[in-house]
Design a protein around this motif. Structure first.
Motif, PDB file in Angstrom:
ATOM      1  N   TYR A 274      54.964  55.628  66.895  1.00 45.40           N
ATOM      2  CA  TYR A 274      55.047  56.171  65.530  1.00 45.40           C
ATOM      3  C   TYR A 274      54.178  55.318  64.615  1.00 45.40           C
ATOM      4  CZ  TYR A 274      57.132  57.287  60.954  1.00 45.40           C
ATOM      5  OH  TYR A 274      57.351  57.638  59.645  1.00 45.40           O
ATOM      6  N   ARG A 275      53.242  55.950  63.927  1.00 46.42           N
ATOM      7  CA  ARG A 275      52.341  55.226  63.032  1.00 46.42           C
ATOM      8  C   ARG A 275      52.661  55.582  61.588  1.00 46.42           C
ATOM      9  NH1 ARG A 275      47.980  57.449  64.448  1.00 46.42           N
ATOM     10  NH2 ARG A 275      47.801  58.921  62.706  1.00 46.42           N
ATOM     11  N   THR A 276      53.020  54.565  60.808  1.00 43.61           N
ATOM     12  CA  THR A 276      53.309  54.801  59.398  1.00 43.61           C
ATOM     13  C   THR A 276      52.007  54.977  58.626  1.00 43.61           C
ATOM     14  OG1 THR A 276      53.302  52.436  58.869  1.00 43.61           O
ATOM     15  CG2 THR A 276      55.411  53.420  59.523  1.00 43.61           C
ATOM     16  N   VAL A 277      52.044  55.837  57.644  1.00 46.13           N
ATOM     17  CA  VAL A 277      50.875  56.047  56.783  1.00 46.13           C
ATOM     18  C   VAL A 277      51.153  55.619  55.350  1.00 46.13           C
ATOM     19  CG1 VAL A 277      49.930  57.894  58.189  1.00 46.13           C
ATOM     20  CG2 VAL A 277      51.536  58.446  56.373  1.00 46.13           C
ATOM     21  N   ARG A 278      52.422  55.544  54.989  1.00 41.38           N
ATOM     22  CA  ARG A 278      52.792  55.031  53.668  1.00 41.38           C
ATOM     23  C   ARG A 278      54.264  54.639  53.700  1.00 41.38           C
ATOM     24  NH1 ARG A 278      52.089  60.426  53.040  1.00 41.38           N
ATOM     25  NH2 ARG A 278      49.966  60.082  52.309  1.00 41.38           N
ATOM     26  N   GLY A 279      54.608  53.649  52.883  1.00 39.37           N
ATOM     27  CA  GLY A 279      55.995  53.193  52.823  1.00 39.37           C
ATOM     28  C   GLY A 279      56.306  52.579  51.474  1.00 39.37           C
ATOM     29  N   LYS A 280      57.581  52.540  51.169  1.00 39.35           N
ATOM     30  CA  LYS A 280      58.030  51.977  49.895  1.00 39.35           C
ATOM     31  C   LYS A 280      59.381  51.317  50.097  1.00 39.35           C
ATOM     32  CE  LYS A 280      58.238  51.210  45.449  1.00 39.35           C
ATOM     33  NZ  LYS A 280      57.390  50.156  44.847  1.00 39.35           N
ATOM     34  N   THR A 281      59.530  50.112  49.574  1.00 35.58           N
ATOM     35  CA  THR A 281      60.783  49.370  49.664  1.00 35.58           C
ATOM     36  C   THR A 281      61.300  49.066  48.262  1.00 35.58           C
ATOM     37  OG1 THR A 281      60.128  48.324  51.745  1.00 35.58           O
ATOM     38  CG2 THR A 281      61.921  47.299  50.528  1.00 35.58           C
ATOM     39  N   ASP A 282      62.556  49.384  48.028  1.00 33.69           N
ATOM     40  CA  ASP A 282      63.204  49.100  46.750  1.00 33.69           C
ATOM     41  C   ASP A 282      64.342  48.114  46.978  1.00 33.69           C
ATOM     42  OD1 ASP A 282      61.674  50.882  45.104  1.00 33.69           O
ATOM     43  OD2 ASP A 282      62.766  52.547  46.019  1.00 33.69           O
ATOM     44  N   ILE A 283      64.397  47.096  46.129  1.00 32.31           N
ATOM     45  CA  ILE A 283      65.455  46.085  46.193  1.00 32.31           C
ATOM     46  C   ILE A 283      66.247  46.132  44.897  1.00 32.31           C
ATOM     47  CG2 ILE A 283      65.967  43.615  46.353  1.00 32.31           C
ATOM     48  CD1 ILE A 283      63.437  43.273  47.981  1.00 32.31           C
ATOM     49  N   ALA A 300      59.643  55.617  54.469  1.00 32.14           N
ATOM     50  CA  ALA A 300      58.281  55.657  55.000  1.00 32.14           C
ATOM     51  C   ALA A 300      58.003  57.006  55.635  1.00 32.14           C
ATOM     52  CB  ALA A 300      58.070  54.541  56.013  1.00 32.14           C
ATOM     53  N   GLU A 301      56.730  57.351  55.671  1.00 31.48           N
ATOM     54  CA  GLU A 301      56.261  58.566  56.317  1.00 31.48           C
ATOM     55  C   GLU A 301      55.200  58.187  57.336  1.00 31.48           C
ATOM     56  OE1 GLU A 301      54.798  61.115  53.312  1.00 31.48           O
ATOM     57  OE2 GLU A 301      56.689  61.212  52.201  1.00 31.48           O
ATOM     58  N   GLY A 302      55.132  58.970  58.401  1.00 32.25           N
ATOM     59  CA  GLY A 302      54.149  58.651  59.425  1.00 32.25           C
ATOM     60  C   GLY A 302      53.937  59.778  60.408  1.00 32.25           C
ATOM     61  N   ASP A 303      53.162  59.468  61.452  1.00 36.97           N
ATOM     62  CA  ASP A 303      52.784  60.440  62.465  1.00 36.97           C
ATOM     63  C   ASP A 303      53.201  59.946  63.842  1.00 36.97           C
ATOM     64  OD1 ASP A 303      51.483  61.497  60.255  1.00 36.97           O
ATOM     65  OD2 ASP A 303      49.558  60.577  60.816  1.00 36.97           O
ATOM     66  N   VAL A 304      53.343  60.866  64.774  1.00 35.58           N
ATOM     67  CA  VAL A 304      53.525  60.508  66.171  1.00 35.58           C
ATOM     68  C   VAL A 304      52.163  60.102  66.719  1.00 35.58           C
ATOM     69  CG1 VAL A 304      54.172  61.321  68.466  1.00 35.58           C
ATOM     70  CG2 VAL A 304      55.497  62.034  66.469  1.00 35.58           C
ATOM     71  N   SER A 305      52.019  58.860  67.127  1.00 34.74           N
ATOM     72  CA  SER A 305      50.722  58.345  67.579  1.00 34.74           C
ATOM     73  C   SER A 305      50.565  58.390  69.084  1.00 34.74           C
ATOM     74  CB  SER A 305      50.539  56.901  67.098  1.00 34.74           C
ATOM     75  OG  SER A 305      51.565  56.072  67.625  1.00 34.74           O
ATOM     76  N   GLU A 306      51.687  58.492  69.815  1.00 38.29           N
ATOM     77  CA  GLU A 306      51.613  58.458  71.279  1.00 38.29           C
ATOM     78  C   GLU A 306      52.904  59.008  71.858  1.00 38.29           C
ATOM     79  OE1 GLU A 306      50.390  55.194  74.738  1.00 38.29           O
ATOM     80  OE2 GLU A 306      51.174  54.534  72.795  1.00 38.29           O
ATOM     81  N   ALA A 307      52.783  59.733  72.964  1.00 34.13           N
ATOM     82  CA  ALA A 307      53.952  60.245  73.673  1.00 34.13           C
ATOM     83  C   ALA A 307      53.714  60.089  75.173  1.00 34.13           C
ATOM     84  CB  ALA A 307      54.221  61.692  73.311  1.00 34.13           C
ATOM     85  N   ARG A 308      54.475  59.206  75.792  1.00 34.43           N
ATOM     86  CA  ARG A 308      54.265  58.902  77.210  1.00 34.43           C
ATOM     87  C   ARG A 308      55.357  59.495  78.092  1.00 34.43           C
ATOM     88  NH1 ARG A 308      53.622  52.607  77.438  1.00 34.43           N
ATOM     89  NH2 ARG A 308      53.120  53.122  79.616  1.00 34.43           N
ATOM     90  N   VAL A 380      73.923  41.950  52.267  1.00 36.50           N
ATOM     91  CA  VAL A 380      72.712  42.753  52.081  1.00 36.50           C
ATOM     92  C   VAL A 380      72.887  44.072  52.828  1.00 36.50           C
ATOM     93  CG1 VAL A 380      70.217  42.864  52.340  1.00 36.50           C
ATOM     94  CG2 VAL A 380      71.331  40.652  51.948  1.00 36.50           C
ATOM     95  N   MET A 381      72.813  45.158  52.095  1.00 41.71           N
ATOM     96  CA  MET A 381      72.929  46.492  52.684  1.00 41.71           C
ATOM     97  C   MET A 381      71.525  47.066  52.883  1.00 41.71           C
ATOM     98  SD  MET A 381      76.076  48.053  50.425  1.00 41.71           S
ATOM     99  CE  MET A 381      75.948  49.628  51.303  1.00 41.71           C
ATOM    100  N   VAL A 382      71.219  47.462  54.115  1.00 41.99           N
ATOM    101  CA  VAL A 382      69.899  47.964  54.458  1.00 41.99           C
ATOM    102  C   VAL A 382      70.001  49.441  54.819  1.00 41.99           C
ATOM    103  CG1 VAL A 382      67.895  47.737  55.965  1.00 41.99           C
ATOM    104  CG2 VAL A 382      69.195  45.705  55.303  1.00 41.99           C
ATOM    105  N   THR A 383      69.236  50.269  54.137  1.00 44.40           N
ATOM    106  CA  THR A 383      69.156  51.691  54.463  1.00 44.40           C
ATOM    107  C   THR A 383      67.691  52.053  54.695  1.00 44.40           C
ATOM    108  OG1 THR A 383      69.061  52.258  52.103  1.00 44.40           O
ATOM    109  CG2 THR A 383      71.225  52.326  53.177  1.00 44.40           C
ATOM    110  N   VAL A 384      67.463  52.900  55.691  1.00 45.01           N
ATOM    111  CA  VAL A 384      66.095  53.252  56.078  1.00 45.01           C
ATOM    112  C   VAL A 384      65.984  54.762  56.226  1.00 45.01           C
ATOM    113  CG1 VAL A 384      64.276  52.960  57.788  1.00 45.01           C
ATOM    114  CG2 VAL A 384      65.832  51.057  57.298  1.00 45.01           C
ATOM    115  N   ASP A 385      64.952  55.337  55.643  1.00 46.25           N
ATOM    116  CA  ASP A 385      64.640  56.759  55.794  1.00 46.25           C
ATOM    117  C   ASP A 385      63.207  56.868  56.300  1.00 46.25           C
ATOM    118  OD1 ASP A 385      67.116  57.711  54.809  1.00 46.25           O
ATOM    119  OD2 ASP A 385      66.431  57.454  52.744  1.00 46.25           O
ATOM    120  N   MET A 386      63.057  57.361  57.536  1.00 51.02           N
ATOM    121  CA  MET A 386      61.744  57.533  58.145  1.00 51.02           C
ATOM    122  C   MET A 386      61.497  59.014  58.405  1.00 51.02           C
ATOM    123  SD  MET A 386      61.013  54.287  58.290  1.00 51.02           S
ATOM    124  CE  MET A 386      59.567  54.131  59.308  1.00 51.02           C
ATOM    125  N   TYR A 387      60.298  59.465  58.091  1.00 56.47           N
ATOM    126  CA  TYR A 387      59.966  60.881  58.231  1.00 56.47           C
ATOM    127  C   TYR A 387      58.724  61.049  59.090  1.00 56.47           C
ATOM    128  CZ  TYR A 387      63.170  61.236  54.295  1.00 56.47           C
ATOM    129  OH  TYR A 387      64.274  61.135  53.482  1.00 56.47           O
TER     130      TYR A 387
END
Length: 402
Positions: A274-283, A300-308, A380-387
């Protein structure tokens, strides 16, 4: 006559006020320092190394095929009880005045970093020639002098190669930070944020790296490479972080531009890329009953870069599951990074600054004990949204099911 006097008098006054070229310096009298290295001698003095450009050899290397010309840079060293003294004493060895307006890189040895950087940056900031936009790295396992003496094949001036590697590595991989002297000064001046800097080391034989034959081979005997992140506490080096936790630090610092994440799929390790193309972190920090907590949200948003492995990327359910797996992977990296920083008792993320912004009165009370008492136990609470936005030109890989 009066008109003539009235016209000439202002000109004479202006001429008297003009300073002329009283501070002029001829180019032939200047030694352009591209990089500065700082180490410690056995008797505790500063050992300053200056990488000076040999202009004729740099220009000649382009016309005569790289190694045909002389070496593009020269290294001069001097010692002193302070950086200013070491710089001034270098005049005993250099036939020109050291000129720092083009200094783009500062390499700090580990021993100097562990003793503290306060005095180092104080001297640099006060110098009217020195630019605080110069990049900053820590020599890991090597002296700063050895790092600067390695000749590089692609970029004739090795300082430029380190600078470009810093820029492209942060942009493409995300486990290093392209920090400069000004950012370091801001971190040292802040009580709610500590410093983290990229490490640089030498692969191969450092002694052979300083010879011109190092750039005449397709496989150099020595090359300079980036390695890990240095963690500082109150201006002193306290530890190193490598691999995924280092990228977790870069995630929290909101410095991720692009990176590649590889996750397992149905029992096969390193199956999907998975290759990210843009991301943003808020604290954000909150205070309840006098106790601060911090939340870190990464998107963050990204693309599938490889599938094995055999997988149907046209299936929305499959993509949703991939996104959740990627989120867990990134969240684990970030948690490792935070736990490492808490273990070293150094707030490199600026959580203290976030608490200061939300409750200045509380921060004034806990500021002095933040690193040693509050930060190591901070919730510290960590939440992640990847698309996943794109899957490439093929939804079904060539790989067939076994």
């Amino acid at each position: 006559m009066k008109r003539i006097v009235a016209a000439v008098l202002p000109l004479l006054v202006c001429a008297g006020l003009l300073s002329g070229c009283w501070s002029k310096k001829e180019l032939t009298d200047l030694a352009f320092v591209i990089a500065v290295g700082l180490d410690k001698t056995k008797d505790g003095k500063y050992l300053a190394s200056f990488q000076v450009v040999n202009p004729g050899n740099v220009a000649g290397a382009t016309q005569r095929g790289g190694g045909a010309a002389g070496v593009p840079v020269s290294i001069y060293t001097s010692t002193g009880d302070s950086l200013v003294e070491a710089s001034r004493k270098a005049s005993e060895k250099v036939s020109r005045l050291l000129y720092y307006a083009h200094t783009n890189l500062v390499v700090i040895g580990e021993e100097v970093a562990r003793e503290g950087l306060d005095g180092v940056f104080d001297a640099m900031e006060r110098n009217n020639q020195f630019r605080t936009t110069a990049r900053l790295v820590i020599a890991r396992g090597q002296s700063a002098k050895d790092v600067l003496t390695v000749l590089t094949p692609v970029d004739k001036i090795s300082a430029n190669q380190i600078i470009k590697t810093l820029e492209f590595s942060e942009m493409a991989w995300g486990q290093t930070i392209n920090a400069d002297v000004w950012q370091a000064i801001r971190s040292l001046a802040s009580s709610g944020r500590d410093l983290t800097v990229t490490g640089v080391t030498i692969e191969g034989n450092p002694k052979r790296g300083k010879w011109q034959t190092n750039v005449q081979s397709s496989v150099p005997d020595a090359r300079v490479s980036l390695e890990g992140l240095a963690l500082f506490k109150k201006g002193r080096l306290v530890g190193w972080v490598d691999g995924p936790p280092a990228r977790g630090i870069v995630w929290v610092l909101d410095r991720i531009k692009q990176t590649n994440i590889t996750i397992p799929w149905k029992g096969k390790k390193e199956a999907i890329g998975y290759r990210t193309v843009r991301g943003k972190t808020d604290i954000k920090a909150t205070v309840k009953h006098g106790r601060p907590t911090v939340s870190v949200h990464i998107r963050a948003e990204g693309d599938v870069s490889e599938a094995r492995v055999p997988i149907d990327l046209a299936d929305a359910g499959v993509l949703f599951q991939l996104e959740k797996d990627i989120e867990r992977h990134v969240k684990n990296e970030v948690k490792q990074a935070i736990e490492t920083a808490q273990r070293e008792r150094t707030d490199i993320f600026g959580f203290g600054d976030a608490v200061h912004r939300v409750d200045p009165r509380l921060w004034k009370k806990i500021e002095k004990e933040w690193n040693d008492r509050y930060f190591p136990n901070l919730d510290v609470m960590v939440t992640v949204d990847m698309y996943i936005r794109r899957t490439g030109l093929r939804n079904k890989p060539y790989v067939e099911a076994e």
